[in-house]
Design a protein around this motif. Structure first.
Motif, short mmCIF file in Angstrom:
data_model
loop_
_atom_site.label_atom_id
_atom_site.label_comp_id
_atom_site.label_asym_id
_atom_site.label_seq_id
_atom_site.Cartn_x
_atom_site.Cartn_y
_atom_site.Cartn_z
N GLU A 125 -3.10 1.35 4.37
CA GLU A 125 -2.20 0.92 4.74
C GLU A 125 -0.78 1.26 4.82
OE1 GLU A 125 -3.92 1.08 7.81
OE2 GLU A 125 -6.02 -0.07 7.74
N ILE A 126 0.26 0.18 3.73
CA ILE A 126 1.38 0.58 3.61
C ILE A 126 1.10 1.63 2.39
CG2 ILE A 126 2.19 -1.59 4.15
CD1 ILE A 126 2.57 -2.16 1.87
N GLY A 127 0.18 2.86 2.68
CA GLY A 127 0.38 3.62 1.28
C GLY A 127 0.54 3.74 0.63
N ASN A 199 7.87 -3.08 -3.01
CA ASN A 199 7.77 -2.38 -1.41
C ASN A 199 6.85 -3.09 -0.59
OD1 ASN A 199 5.94 0.48 -1.50
ND2 ASN A 199 8.73 0.19 -1.73
N GLU A 202 9.09 -5.47 0.67
CA GLU A 202 9.55 -4.66 2.24
C GLU A 202 8.91 -4.39 3.16
OE1 GLU A 202 10.18 -0.82 1.24
OE2 GLU A 202 10.49 -0.77 3.45
N ARG A 203 7.54 -4.10 3.11
CA ARG A 203 6.53 -3.44 4.07
C ARG A 203 5.33 -5.51 4.61
NH1 ARG A 203 5.36 0.96 5.89
NH2 ARG A 203 4.82 0.10 7.11
N LYS A 205 7.67 -9.16 4.23
CA LYS A 205 8.03 -10.30 4.89
C LYS A 205 8.04 -9.81 6.03
CE LYS A 205 9.65 -13.09 1.61
NZ LYS A 205 7.94 -14.00 1.12
N VAL A 207 6.92 -9.33 8.87
CA VAL A 207 6.19 -8.54 9.51
C VAL A 207 5.02 -9.13 10.72
CG1 VAL A 207 4.76 -6.68 9.44
CG2 VAL A 207 6.97 -6.01 8.46
N ALA A 349 5.66 1.99 12.24
CA ALA A 349 5.57 1.74 10.67
C ALA A 349 4.90 0.38 10.43
CB ALA A 349 6.25 2.09 9.79
N ASP A 350 4.59 -0.70 10.81
CA ASP A 350 4.04 -1.63 10.95
C ASP A 350 2.75 -2.13 11.63
OD1 ASP A 350 6.37 -2.19 9.17
OD2 ASP A 350 7.34 -3.33 10.95
N ARG B 128 10.95 11.39 12.34
CA ARG B 128 11.22 10.72 11.04
C ARG B 128 11.27 11.84 10.62
NH1 ARG B 128 5.99 7.13 10.15
NH2 ARG B 128 6.09 5.20 11.94
N GLN B 186 4.69 9.76 -1.42
CA GLN B 186 5.09 8.11 -1.09
C GLN B 186 6.00 7.97 -2.31
OE1 GLN B 186 1.35 8.66 -1.52
NE2 GLN B 186 0.63 7.62 -0.39
N THR B 195 -2.16 6.53 8.24
CA THR B 195 -2.36 5.83 8.78
C THR B 195 -1.40 5.73 9.87
OG1 THR B 195 -1.49 4.59 7.15
CG2 THR B 195 -3.40 4.58 6.46
N GLU B 196 -0.42 5.96 9.73
CA GLU B 196 0.48 5.39 10.84
C GLU B 196 0.40 6.53 11.98
OE1 GLU B 196 4.27 4.70 9.47
OE2 GLU B 196 3.42 3.32 8.06
N GLY B 269 4.24 1.77 -2.15
CA GLY B 269 3.67 2.38 -1.00
C GLY B 269 4.78 2.60 0.09
N ARG B 270 4.10 2.97 1.49
CA ARG B 270 5.04 4.32 2.22
C ARG B 270 6.51 2.92 2.34
NH1 ARG B 270 1.95 4.64 5.75
NH2 ARG B 270 0.77 6.02 4.20
N ARG B 272 10.35 2.68 5.12
CA ARG B 272 10.46 2.40 6.89
C ARG B 272 10.99 3.57 6.58
NH1 ARG B 272 10.75 -3.20 8.96
NH2 ARG B 272 9.87 -3.97 7.80
N ARG B 275 14.96 2.74 6.39
CA ARG B 275 15.65 1.88 4.58
C ARG B 275 15.88 3.08 3.84
NH1 ARG B 275 13.04 -1.45 0.55
NH2 ARG B 275 13.98 -1.28 -1.34
#
Lengths: 389, 311
Positions: A125-127, A199, A202-203, A205, A207, A349-350, B128, B186, B195-196, B269-270, B272, B275
């Motif tokens: 999900e976060i790539g 990574n 960042e995605r 913490k 969230v 994004a989250d 984006r 990525q 996914t987003e 990962g992806r 933001r 960032r």
């Protein structure tokens, strides 16, 4: 919330679902966003109603166990486990100790592979495809273990009323032990990756955090509640199957965010590996099944800890070969309300990672759809109470 | 002249698609997978070209259908200006400034197409993409301008007569650092983010339009890497026979893409949107500016350190 914000601009409405790459199963979320920030959210479930409860009433006892097993492809042991325990409770069947241990072994292996699956999906999900590939490669070891024990990777067909179907041979226990030792180091590696990777920090913490108060108020269950610091674990509270023989500590974290969810689940993988090893080592001798005559009329309600949280089965018999009523409350249904505080104020994004963080399983959840005049309708709590739908 | 134009265009097309195959294999191997065939991009491209292109009921059909063509056309022009296998450009017009502008057109085409598609995902993806573009263009342009100042010319033929990495290594690092963002993989695939936002600007595209939009992106990755190779590794490439030049240049591009695009893609990962700006406007931009300031102040630190003043 109004459609127009204080600066006079209409907020963009982003629909996610019923079919969306971020969701493995159909559910619909409607997000109102201001720039990248989510200001309002509405959810709708009920796209995957399969009429399982009704079908349970139309089959003889022996077949319902297999039907219940097919409610969920991941919790394919804990559903029939809960179901047979209810029937055994009604009929006062004393299950042999060895059968209880074997049931617990399957339940814990299921938790290991389910949590590993979650870690992979969260990465996806976060790539983070590499995390997905890695955890699913390790999860495959658990599936192989299942295949060795029961002959099937997913539908084990292990439970039956009065015991279990598959016995565990000496050599099987021995090779299972070596697989578990390997999985222990793999779980350590994944934990290290989650803790150290910038990574993921960042995605994850902060969230989708859920406060302890909200978790209690909204009735969150399972790892979702434990990540917010609610030490609630049905295995510890109810001591069903063989859990009474072991001293388990509910694994909790404080923040309730995605990293906390991950850490709770990874700690549970470690705990389950330890418990499975103990179970294999202390497997009692004896039969694995007892005969039973007939099921008297009666009712029973009970809870088990599915990988996603507390699972409730209510079973009512009427003295015939068929069930009077079966009601299933799957853990995702209890966890869905906690989506709202998690989503409010988050970034677009989250959304996928928050949606995945409670480990939803919508097809297990959907029980009822009301269709009136060709239109789907959302039923309020008051309407349900008064029965005027 | 016609012959060299045709050679440059065909080479750019084949190399860009081959590079995608290589990138995917590198990523697959670092994820314990076998990966697709090295020719997968060719299969995908020709399959999509044979399909029907649908135009949704959108606000601006012209813009929507123009965006993919714009993307590919700008890249084909850039392929003629950037010195590829030959030591000189295929055409005698155009310089570094033109190339920098041309390389920004595929993202702009995505922004146009995404906004014109009438889909909320396309709109978010376009927003984006804007953030991503200004994030990585800043260090890239500063690095390129530094090189142009040092070379005393914006003509790529003049610039590529020196391997500028030996003179301006910080600018080279800054420029190479922008590769993953330019490639939009990525951690910087924020504009697509399947996914987003369901692949953002690509969401309404299908058939030949989608093929062209992707081809534009693939050509851009190849040309971006070729430009960095030509500017910073100039003489190391154009020193030998044309056939040898070609091999060395393609090897450098493959190395750049494997190490800075595929490796990053596999290990992160992806990120933001917010960032990305912070990320590119701090360290890479600083590195490029340091080199610029030091060069303008007349400090030739590589000369002090190693006794070099350019190869």
């Amino acid at each position: 919330m109004a459609d127009v914000n204080e600066r006079g601009f209409a907020n963009l409405k982003v629909p996610i679902g019923p079919s969306h790459p971020a969701l493995e199963e159909p559910a619909r979320f409607l997000f109102e966003v201001e720039g990248e920030k989510v200001v309002n959210v509405d959810y709708e479930i009920g796209y995957n109603h399969r009429s399982i409860e009704r079908l349970c009433q139309e089959r003889p006892f022996s077949k319902v166990v297999y039907l219940v097993e097919r409610i969920c492809g991941i919790c394919s042991h804990t559903h029939p486990l809960n179901h047979v325990e209810r029937v055994e409770d009604i009929a006062d069947i004393e299950v042999p100790e060895r059968a209880k241990y074997i049931r617990t072994i399957y339940a814990e292996l299921e938790r290991i592979h389910s949590h590993m699956l979650w870690a992979g999906i969260a990465g996806e999900e976060i790539g983070y495809h590499t995390l997905f590939m890695y955890t699913w490669r390790e999860r495959e070891k658990v599936m192989d273990l299942f295949e060795m024990l029961s002959g099937n990777r997913i539908m084990h067909g292990c439970n039956r009323i009065g015991g279990v179907k598959w016995n565990i041979a000496e050599e099987q226990a021995k090779s299972a032990m070596s697989v578990l030792t390997y999985l222990d180091t793999a779980a350590d590696k994944i934990t290290k990756a989650v803790l150290k990777d910038s990574n993921i920090a960042e995605r994850g913490k902060g969230v989708g955090s859920l406060s302890r108060e909200d978790a209690v108020r909204l009735g969150a269950v399972g790892p979702n509640a434990r990540a917010s610091g609610v030490p609630e674990d049905t295995r510890v509270m109810c001591k069903y199957a063989a859990y009474g023989d072991f001293d388990l500590e509910p694994q909790t974290a404080k923040d309730g965010d995605v990293v906390a969810q991950a850490l709770v689940r990874l700690a549970e993988i470690k705990q389950s590996i330890w418990l499975t090893k103990e179970l294999f080592a202390n497997l009692p001798e004896g039969p694995i099944q007892v005969e039973y005559d007939e099921i008297p009329p009666g009712r029973s309600v009970g809870r088990t800890e599915a990988p996603r949280g507390e699972l409730i089965h209510y079973t009512e018999t009427n003295g015939t070969r068929f069930f009077e009523r079966i009601k299933i409350r799957s853990p995702t249904l209890a966890n869905i309300p906690s989506y709202v505080p998690k989503f409010l104020g988050c970034q677009i994004a989250d959304i996928p990672i928050i949606a995945a963080s409670i480990d939803p399983c919508f097809s297990c959840t959907d029980r009822m759809t009301v269709i009136k005049d060709g239109k789907r309708k959302i039923v309020s709590a008051r309407e349900l109470k008064t029965g005027r739908i | 002249m016609i012959a060299s134009i045709v050679v440059a265009l065909v080479y750019a097309f084949v190399a860009a698609l081959l590079l995608q195959g290589i990138r995917r294999i590198v990523v697959a191997h670092s994820q314990f997978r076998k990966g697709p065939s090295i020719f997968q991009a060719f299969y995908d491209f020709f399959k999509l070209m044979s399909k029907e292109s649908l135009t949704p009921n959108v606000t601006s059909p012209l813009l929507f259908n123009l965006a993919p063509i714009l993307s590919v056309a700008s890249m084909l022009v850039a392929a003629l200006i950037i010195p590829l296998a030959a030591s000189t450009s295929a055409v005698s017009v155009g310089d570094l400034i033109v190339v920098i502008y041309l390389l920004a057109i595929p993202p702009i085409a995505l922004i146009l197409g995404g906004s014109a598609s009438g889909s909320p995902y396309g709109a978010i993806g376009a927003a984006r993409e804007v953030a991503l573009l200004i994030a990585y263009e800043t260090p890239f342009i500063v690095a390129m301008v530094t090189v142009a100042l040092a070379a005393g010319s914006f003509q790529l033929n003049t610039i590529s007569a020196t391997a500028w990495i030996s003179v301006l290594p910080l600018a080279a690092i800054a420029a190479i650092w922008t590769l993953p963002a330019a490639a939009a993989v990525q951690p910087f695939d924020i504009a697509e983010a399947p996914t987003e936002i369901v692949s953002g600007p690509y969401v309404e595209y299908s058939g030949p339009n989608l093929a062209l939009l992707q081809l534009g992106q693939w050509l851009k990755i190849f040309l971006y890497a070729s430009l960095i190779a030509a500017v910073f590794f100039g003489t190391a490439i154009y020193h030998f026979q044309p056939a040898v030049n070609f091999v060395i240049q393609f090897a450098i591009i493959v190395l750049l893409v494997s190490a800075f695009i595929a490796f990053w893609q596999a290990t992160s990962g992806r990120t933001r949107v917010t960032r990305v700006l912070k990320y590119y406007w701090t360290v890479p931009t600083m590195l490029a500016i340091i080199d610029l300031v030091l060069y303008l102040a007349g400090v030739r630190y590589m000369h002090f350190l190693f006794g070099w003043a350019g190869l």
